[in-house]
Design a protein around this motif. Structure first.
Motif, PDB file in Angstrom:
ATOM      1  N   GLU A 181       2.706   2.713  15.201  1.00 15.07           N
ATOM      2  CA  GLU A 181       3.802   2.869  14.246  1.00 15.07           C
ATOM      3  C   GLU A 181       4.567   1.562  14.108  1.00 15.07           C
ATOM      4  O   GLU A 181       4.592   0.733  15.022  1.00 15.07           O
ATOM      5  CB  GLU A 181       4.743   4.006  14.659  1.00 15.07           C
ATOM      6  CG  GLU A 181       5.605   3.728  15.852  1.00 15.07           C
ATOM      7  CD  GLU A 181       6.636   4.825  16.082  1.00 15.07           C
ATOM      8  OE1 GLU A 181       6.823   5.673  15.198  1.00 15.07           O
ATOM      9  OE2 GLU A 181       7.262   4.812  17.169  1.00 15.07           O
ATOM     10  N   LEU A 182       5.199   1.390  12.952  1.00 20.34           N
ATOM     11  CA  LEU A 182       5.966   0.178  12.704  1.00 20.34           C
ATOM     12  C   LEU A 182       7.052   0.446  11.676  1.00 20.34           C
ATOM     13  O   LEU A 182       6.980   1.414  10.909  1.00 20.34           O
ATOM     14  CB  LEU A 182       5.067  -0.943  12.206  1.00 20.34           C
ATOM     15  CG  LEU A 182       4.444  -0.822  10.803  1.00 20.34           C
ATOM     16  CD1 LEU A 182       4.086  -2.215  10.275  1.00 20.34           C
ATOM     17  CD2 LEU A 182       3.203   0.061  10.819  1.00 20.34           C
ATOM     18  N   ASP A 183       8.044  -0.425  11.703  1.00 20.38           N
ATOM     19  CA  ASP A 183       9.136  -0.382  10.728  1.00 20.38           C
ATOM     20  C   ASP A 183       8.690  -1.174   9.509  1.00 20.38           C
ATOM     21  O   ASP A 183       8.529  -2.390   9.581  1.00 20.38           O
ATOM     22  CB  ASP A 183      10.393  -1.004  11.343  1.00 20.38           C
ATOM     23  CG  ASP A 183      11.599  -0.981  10.408  1.00 20.38           C
ATOM     24  OD1 ASP A 183      11.440  -0.600   9.220  1.00 20.38           O
ATOM     25  OD2 ASP A 183      12.704  -1.362  10.851  1.00 20.38           O
ATOM     26  N   ILE A 184       8.459  -0.494   8.390  1.00 17.44           N
ATOM     27  CA  ILE A 184       7.976  -1.188   7.200  1.00 17.44           C
ATOM     28  C   ILE A 184       9.110  -1.608   6.266  1.00 17.44           C
ATOM     29  O   ILE A 184       8.856  -2.183   5.194  1.00 17.44           O
ATOM     30  CB  ILE A 184       6.947  -0.339   6.424  1.00 17.44           C
ATOM     31  CG1 ILE A 184       7.567   0.974   5.936  1.00 17.44           C
ATOM     32  CG2 ILE A 184       5.708  -0.086   7.261  1.00 17.44           C
ATOM     33  CD1 ILE A 184       6.659   1.755   4.996  1.00 17.44           C
ATOM     34  N   SER A 185      10.338  -1.329   6.673  1.00 21.16           N
ATOM     35  CA  SER A 185      11.472  -1.740   5.841  1.00 21.16           C
ATOM     36  C   SER A 185      11.799  -3.216   6.036  1.00 21.16           C
ATOM     37  O   SER A 185      12.593  -3.786   5.278  1.00 21.16           O
ATOM     38  CB  SER A 185      12.702  -0.890   6.160  1.00 21.16           C
ATOM     39  OG  SER A 185      13.176  -1.151   7.477  1.00 21.16           O
ATOM     40  N   VAL A 186      11.207  -3.834   7.048  1.00 19.71           N
ATOM     41  CA  VAL A 186      11.439  -5.261   7.302  1.00 19.71           C
ATOM     42  C   VAL A 186      10.151  -6.029   7.026  1.00 19.71           C
ATOM     43  O   VAL A 186       9.045  -5.492   7.100  1.00 19.71           O
ATOM     44  CB  VAL A 186      11.896  -5.516   8.753  1.00 19.71           C
ATOM     45  CG1 VAL A 186      13.212  -4.808   9.020  1.00 19.71           C
ATOM     46  CG2 VAL A 186      10.840  -5.045   9.755  1.00 19.71           C
ATOM     47  N   GLU A 187      10.297  -7.309   6.711  1.00 20.83           N
ATOM     48  CA  GLU A 187       9.135  -8.135   6.422  1.00 20.83           C
ATOM     49  C   GLU A 187       8.331  -8.403   7.686  1.00 20.83           C
ATOM     50  O   GLU A 187       8.843  -8.322   8.808  1.00 20.83           O
ATOM     51  CB  GLU A 187       9.574  -9.462   5.791  1.00 20.83           C
ATOM     52  CG  GLU A 187      10.143  -9.318   4.387  1.00 20.83           C
ATOM     53  CD  GLU A 187      10.325 -10.669   3.709  1.00 20.83           C
ATOM     54  OE1 GLU A 187      10.079 -11.699   4.367  1.00 20.83           O
ATOM     55  OE2 GLU A 187      10.689 -10.683   2.519  1.00 20.83           O
ATOM     56  N   THR A 309       7.684   8.414   6.164  1.00 20.73           N
ATOM     57  CA  THR A 309       6.495   7.826   6.782  1.00 20.73           C
ATOM     58  C   THR A 309       5.306   7.763   5.833  1.00 20.73           C
ATOM     59  O   THR A 309       5.041   8.695   5.089  1.00 20.73           O
ATOM     60  CB  THR A 309       6.094   8.635   8.037  1.00 20.73           C
ATOM     61  OG1 THR A 309       7.165   8.599   8.978  1.00 20.73           O
ATOM     62  CG2 THR A 309       4.839   8.055   8.692  1.00 20.73           C
ATOM     63  N   MET A 310       4.582   6.648   5.920  1.00 20.57           N
ATOM     64  CA  MET A 310       3.295   6.476   5.276  1.00 20.57           C
ATOM     65  C   MET A 310       2.236   6.349   6.370  1.00 20.57           C
ATOM     66  O   MET A 310       2.452   5.655   7.361  1.00 20.57           O
ATOM     67  CB  MET A 310       3.274   5.210   4.412  1.00 20.57           C
ATOM     68  CG  MET A 310       4.129   5.298   3.171  1.00 20.57           C
ATOM     69  SD  MET A 310       3.341   6.353   1.925  1.00 20.57           S
ATOM     70  CE  MET A 310       4.549   6.215   0.586  1.00 20.57           C
ATOM     71  N   ARG A 311       1.089   7.010   6.165  1.00 18.02           N
ATOM     72  CA  ARG A 311       0.016   6.916   7.144  1.00 18.02           C
ATOM     73  C   ARG A 311      -1.192   6.196   6.549  1.00 18.02           C
ATOM     74  O   ARG A 311      -1.576   6.467   5.407  1.00 18.02           O
ATOM     75  CB  ARG A 311      -0.422   8.301   7.625  1.00 18.02           C
ATOM     76  CG  ARG A 311      -1.523   8.194   8.680  1.00 18.02           C
ATOM     77  CD  ARG A 311      -2.201   9.474   9.039  1.00 18.02           C
ATOM     78  NE  ARG A 311      -3.393   9.156   9.833  1.00 18.02           N
ATOM     79  CZ  ARG A 311      -4.480   9.900   9.908  1.00 18.02           C
ATOM     80  NH1 ARG A 311      -4.552  11.032   9.253  1.00 18.02           N
ATOM     81  NH2 ARG A 311      -5.509   9.508  10.633  1.00 18.02           N
ATOM     82  N   VAL A 312      -1.773   5.308   7.326  1.00 24.35           N
ATOM     83  CA  VAL A 312      -3.017   4.625   6.955  1.00 24.35           C
ATOM     84  C   VAL A 312      -4.145   5.259   7.757  1.00 24.35           C
ATOM     85  O   VAL A 312      -4.372   4.905   8.909  1.00 24.35           O
ATOM     86  CB  VAL A 312      -2.953   3.114   7.248  1.00 24.35           C
ATOM     87  CG1 VAL A 312      -4.271   2.428   6.838  1.00 24.35           C
ATOM     88  CG2 VAL A 312      -1.770   2.472   6.541  1.00 24.35           C
ATOM     89  N   PRO A 313      -4.885   6.231   7.166  1.00 23.39           N
ATOM     90  CA  PRO A 313      -5.954   6.887   7.920  1.00 23.39           C
ATOM     91  C   PRO A 313      -7.258   6.107   7.935  1.00 23.39           C
ATOM     92  O   PRO A 313      -8.049   6.234   8.866  1.00 23.39           O
ATOM     93  CB  PRO A 313      -6.134   8.215   7.176  1.00 23.39           C
ATOM     94  CG  PRO A 313      -5.745   7.901   5.769  1.00 23.39           C
ATOM     95  CD  PRO A 313      -4.662   6.855   5.858  1.00 23.39           C
ATOM     96  N   LEU A 314      -7.490   5.289   6.895  1.00 25.96           N
ATOM     97  CA  LEU A 314      -8.763   4.587   6.788  1.00 25.96           C
ATOM     98  C   LEU A 314      -8.564   3.182   6.246  1.00 25.96           C
ATOM     99  O   LEU A 314      -7.789   2.957   5.315  1.00 25.96           O
ATOM    100  CB  LEU A 314      -9.723   5.341   5.859  1.00 25.96           C
ATOM    101  CG  LEU A 314     -10.333   6.646   6.376  1.00 25.96           C
ATOM    102  CD1 LEU A 314     -11.145   7.307   5.277  1.00 25.96           C
ATOM    103  CD2 LEU A 314     -11.199   6.402   7.603  1.00 25.96           C
ATOM    104  N   GLY A 351       5.746   3.245   9.025  1.00 24.55           N
ATOM    105  CA  GLY A 351       4.317   3.320   8.793  1.00 24.55           C
ATOM    106  C   GLY A 351       3.599   3.761  10.056  1.00 24.55           C
ATOM    107  O   GLY A 351       4.083   3.537  11.164  1.00 24.55           O
ATOM    108  N   GLU A 352       2.457   4.422   9.874  1.00 30.64           N
ATOM    109  CA  GLU A 352       1.618   4.790  11.011  1.00 30.64           C
ATOM    110  C   GLU A 352       0.183   4.442  10.654  1.00 30.64           C
ATOM    111  O   GLU A 352      -0.335   4.857   9.615  1.00 30.64           O
ATOM    112  CB  GLU A 352       1.747   6.276  11.352  1.00 30.64           C
ATOM    113  CG  GLU A 352       0.982   6.656  12.625  1.00 30.64           C
ATOM    114  CD  GLU A 352       1.241   8.090  13.065  1.00 30.64           C
ATOM    115  OE1 GLU A 352       2.326   8.357  13.638  1.00 30.64           O
ATOM    116  OE2 GLU A 352       0.361   8.943  12.836  1.00 30.64           O
ATOM    117  N   ILE A 353      -0.462   3.678  11.526  1.00 27.97           N
ATOM    118  CA  ILE A 353      -1.834   3.221  11.316  1.00 27.97           C
ATOM    119  C   ILE A 353      -2.737   3.919  12.321  1.00 27.97           C
ATOM    120  O   ILE A 353      -2.488   3.892  13.519  1.00 27.97           O
ATOM    121  CB  ILE A 353      -1.939   1.694  11.514  1.00 27.97           C
ATOM    122  CG1 ILE A 353      -0.970   0.963  10.577  1.00 27.97           C
ATOM    123  CG2 ILE A 353      -3.364   1.225  11.286  1.00 27.97           C
ATOM    124  CD1 ILE A 353      -0.863  -0.527  10.871  1.00 27.97           C
TER     125      ILE A 353
END
Length: 385
Positions: A181-187, A309-314, A351-353
């Motif tokens: 997981e990560l904070d995607i609101s920051v660059e 949250t956004m998830r990157v499944p692939l 975000g979650e990868i």
């Protein structure tokens, strides 16, 4: 009820199937971080007429009752494509699976696992891997870290006590699947931004959003990259054409063009990244049902999701580019473009990868470089039968 005899029987009637589905809701209802899946979706998953995975697999569902009341469930299944793979790739000849596991207590867990193993032995299997529910592409592994927050879309959630019960049955860990997981609101860090800026100046590179108007063609393109990119991965079973059609049909309502990117090198598609808004945020309040008003709420949400949250499944890069600087550059560019869209258009901040295999050093390095950290770990177990 604990003094009542325990019975485990195969699921054979529509009433049994309904009870099998409901067990999970009964046993997990007090867990604040468990997200009740839509019952209709679960029903489709276990129905051979609606789940294309059954075109190369077969199995049996079992339900446990005590005093006539459901107290557990399990599936046992054999995937012919898994049997055909080399043993060093994770599965191979004689390997069967169990999953969709829920149990009220240790005795029920033991009885269910024993029943699944007996069924697998009768199918000629000599090794069992679990939990896998049902396909390796659906919900593989047991949650062993991350119980303190809800799962994202298409990820499982299990009580902490299950780990001890599975290990007590003689199962040993064979593989871990991680989400970051990560904070995607920051660059992203300056080094990542420099890599992205360099790629944007390279005329050989083009990053484009998926074209939903040509959904089937784009799905075929992504499938081709996926099957090439992941072919050397542990446990990889190629997605079949019927399965990709199923997945496309299920995911199309939460497919948004700016959240799926395709990378082209010299005009050739060589990488992709799929991101999904976390549907679990919308279905969590529905308690597994679209009626009476859940369907209207969900349709309204799907028009333009606003999510945390956004998830990157692939995500995948063709094999010939893997371990190259170009692969990392394309990955960072796709991640950044989707990060921007997620924040600007959907209000996302997290975000979650994943999942990412524990031995996939390339993807783990990319995840760590953008300042993400492991938030959930799913563990796969195996035992000789």
């Amino acid at each position: 009820m604990a003094s009542q005899p325990l019975a485990v029987r195969p699921v054979s009637t529509p009433a049994d199937r309904k009870a099998f589905i409901n067990v999970a809701y009964l046993l997990n209802r007090d867990d604040p971080n468990w997200v009740a899946p839509l019952r209709s979706e679960v029903a489709g998953t276990i129905d051979p007429k609606k789940n294309a995975w059954f075109s190369h697999a077969h199995g049996q569902l079992f339900i446990a009752t005590r005093g006539g009341e459901p107290v557990g469930r399990i599936s046992a299944h054999v995937d012919t494509l898994a049997l055909e793979m080399p043993a060093e790739k994770g599965f191979g000849p004689g390997t069967g699976f169990w999953g969709m596991f829920d149990a009220a207590d240790a005795n029920t867990a033991k009885a269910l696992i024993n029943t699944a193993e007996d069924w697998l032995r009768n199918q000629g299997m000599i090794r069992a891997i679990g939990p896998v529910s049902l396909s390796i592409w659906e919900e593989p592994g047991l949650l062993i870290k991350g119980h303190d927050h809800p799962p994202t879309v298409m990820m499982g959630h299990h009580p902490t006590k299950y780990q001890g019960w599975i290990e007590a049955a003689g199962y040993l860990p064979i593989k871990q699947l991680m989400t970051y997981e990560l904070d995607i609101s920051v660059e992203f860090p300056p080094i990542v931004n420099r890599i992205i800026a360099s790629g944007e100046k390279n005329p050989r590179i083009r990053i484009r959003p998926v074209d939903k108007k040509n959904f089937e063609a784009e799905a075929e393109l992504i499938l081709a990259i996926l099957n090439d990119a992941w072919s050397d991965n542990w446990g990889f079973i190629p997605l079949t054409q019927p399965e990709i059609a199923d997945v496309g049909k299920k995911l199309k309502p939460i497919v948004f063009e700016d959240l799926i990117q395709i990378a082209e090198l010299d005009g050739e598609p060589v990488a992709f990244m799929i991101t999904l808004p976390d549907l679990n945020e919308a279905i969590a309040p529905l308690n597994g049902s679209l009626f009476p008003f859940g369907w209207a709420k969900l349709l309204l949400w799907l028009r333009k999701p606003q999510v945390r949250t956004m998830r990157v499944p692939l995500m995948g890069v063709v094999k010939r580019l893997q371990s190259s600087r170009m692969a990392s550059q394309l990955a960072f560019m796709m991640i950044e473009y989707i990060r921007r869209a997620s924040v600007k258009n959907y209000g996302a901040s997290r975000g979650e990868i994943g999942w990412i295999l524990d031995d996939n050093q390339g993807m783990r390095s990319i995840a760590e470089t953008i300042n993400s950290h492991v938030n959930r770990i799913y563990q796969l177990y195996a035992r000789q039968l």
